[in-house]
Design an enzyme around this catalytic site. Structure first.
Site, PDB file in Angstrom:
ATOM      1  N   GLU A 145     -21.492 -24.166  28.770  1.00  0.00           N
ATOM      2  CA  GLU A 145     -22.321 -25.280  29.259  1.00  0.00           C
ATOM      3  C   GLU A 145     -23.083 -24.853  30.513  1.00  0.00           C
ATOM      4  OE1 GLU A 145     -20.172 -29.280  27.535  1.00  0.00           O
ATOM      5  OE2 GLU A 145     -19.539 -28.587  29.511  1.00  0.00           O
ATOM      6  N   ASP A 151     -10.594 -27.650  25.137  1.00  0.00           N
ATOM      7  CA  ASP A 151     -10.405 -27.352  26.566  1.00  0.00           C
ATOM      8  C   ASP A 151      -8.917 -27.244  26.902  1.00  0.00           C
ATOM      9  OD1 ASP A 151     -13.145 -27.542  26.768  1.00  0.00           O
ATOM     10  OD2 ASP A 151     -13.065 -29.682  27.219  1.00  0.00           O
TER      11      ASP A 151
HETATM   12  O1  RIB Z   1     -14.917 -30.404  25.429  1.00  0.00           O
HETATM   13  C1  RIB Z   1     -15.068 -31.743  25.775  1.00  0.00           C
HETATM   14  C2  RIB Z   1     -16.158 -31.886  26.776  1.00  0.00           C
HETATM   15  O2  RIB Z   1     -17.369 -31.501  26.175  1.00  0.00           O
HETATM   16  C3  RIB Z   1     -16.383 -33.283  27.252  1.00  0.00           C
HETATM   17  O3  RIB Z   1     -15.595 -33.601  28.380  1.00  0.00           O
HETATM   18  C4  RIB Z   1     -17.877 -33.316  27.510  1.00  0.00           C
HETATM   19  O4  RIB Z   1     -18.205 -33.363  28.874  1.00  0.00           O
HETATM   20  C5  RIB Z   1     -18.437 -32.058  26.881  1.00  0.00           C
HETATM   21  O5  RIB Z   1     -18.748 -31.157  27.814  1.00  0.00           O
END
Ligand code: RIB
Length: 301
Positions: free
Chosen positions: A138, A248
């Site tokens: 990101e 995550d």
């Molecule tokens: O992986 C989940 C995350 O992806 C979310 O918290 C959202 O912010 C996106 O970045």
């Protein structure tokens, strides 16, 4: 001292839960809305810290109320203040998330300040004693490349989420790459819908210089391959309410265990359990377990 450096994004997550996800061009009537902290970098940093790893988070926030709230959260979660940067040049990142009743989601991110986080933002002091580097996509891929270059002896994990093109030189710097199936397909240009295709695509990435590929397969767990060994790690059966942040939680578990010098197999087992825990909770943050939480409510699927 063995330290994890997570370098990555923060987003304010705006989530609508609805019966079904809308198709392109369709409007559906949702049921509920909540706003909560998120972003793949923040989720992974908080996740690793909650598991007891000494974690520093390098992140860039805007000078806005979302950024203020994020900064307070990071301090509350025990992440050191010196990794938290603010900029007037862009707003704090925002993610629009839609979740259906089965826990499946769709996410679109406006990266804002996340897009301005660069390797040069990491002062030397931040890199001292780092044994594990964990990045996502990101933020610009240059962030991973630059930090990997400055941390030659660290274990380098890249969670390629969301998938975006990587330079060929980048692959050789990655010790652990943790794509889901769609990211595996994007990174290789191959169809990835079966176990055989996961294996084939993983082999392509190993051929490009990646040390280990751990493909995350949702309810089917994870497949680890490093060119000489291959192993499937099944996931515990749980009742899924929201898959947001599961990847995550997985990456946080993997990084924390590797920093604590667990074997790769034990680290992946912990990571799979962290991911399974996460889908049993609504929102990303509440789904990031502490070690005590990992006695999972296991039920038949
Ligand atoms: O992986 C989940 C995350 O992806 C979310 O918290 C959202 O912010 C996106 O970045």
């Amino acid at each position: 001292v063995s330290k994890i450096l997570v370098a990555g994004s923060y987003n304010e997550d705006m989530t609508v839960v609805s019966q079904v996800l809308p198709r392109s061009g369709e409007t559906v009537l949702g049921a509920s809305f909540f706003a909560a902290p998120g972003g793949k970098g923040a989720n992974q940093a908080i996740g690793a810290a909650r598991l007891g790893a000494d974690t520093t988070f390098l992140v860039k926030l805007g000078l806005d109320p979302f950024g203020d709230r994020a900064q307070r959260l990071f301090i509350d979660e025990g992440l050191p203040a010196h990794g938290i940067l603010r900029t007037a040049a862009a707003p704090t990142g925002v993610a629009l998330i839609m979740v259906d009743v089965d826990g499946a989601n769709q996410i679109s991110v406006a990266p804002g300040a996340n897009g301005l986080l660069m390797g040069t933002d990491a002062l030397d002091g931040l890199l001292r004693d780092v044994s594990v580097l964990l990045c996502q996509l990101e933020c610009p891929p240059e962030l991973f490349e630059s930090l990997a270059h400055r941390l030659p002896s660290a274990t380098k994990i890249l969670n390629p989420a969301p998938a975006r093109p990587l330079r060929d030189e980048c692959f050789g710097a990655i010790d652990f790459l943790t794509p889901n199936e769609s990211e595996l397909a994007s990174l290789t240009g191959l169809a990835v819908t079966s176990d055989a295709e996961v294996r084939a695509a993983s082999s392509v990435l190993i051929g490009k210089g990646v040390g280990n590929v751990i493909a995350t397969l949702g309810a089917n767990g994870a497949l680890w391959t490093n060119g000489s060994q291959e192993r499937h790690f099944p996931a515990p059966a749980v009742v899924a309410v929201d898959s947001t942040g599961a990847g995550d939680a997985f990456n946080a578990g993997l990084a924390a265990a590797l920093a604590l010098k667990w074997s790769v197999a034990d680290a992946i087992e912990l990571a799979v359990r962290c991911g399974a825990f996460c889908v049993t909770r609504t929102g990303a943050l509440d789904g990031l377990p502490r070690l005590d939480d990992l006695q999972l409510p296991v039920r038949a699927r």
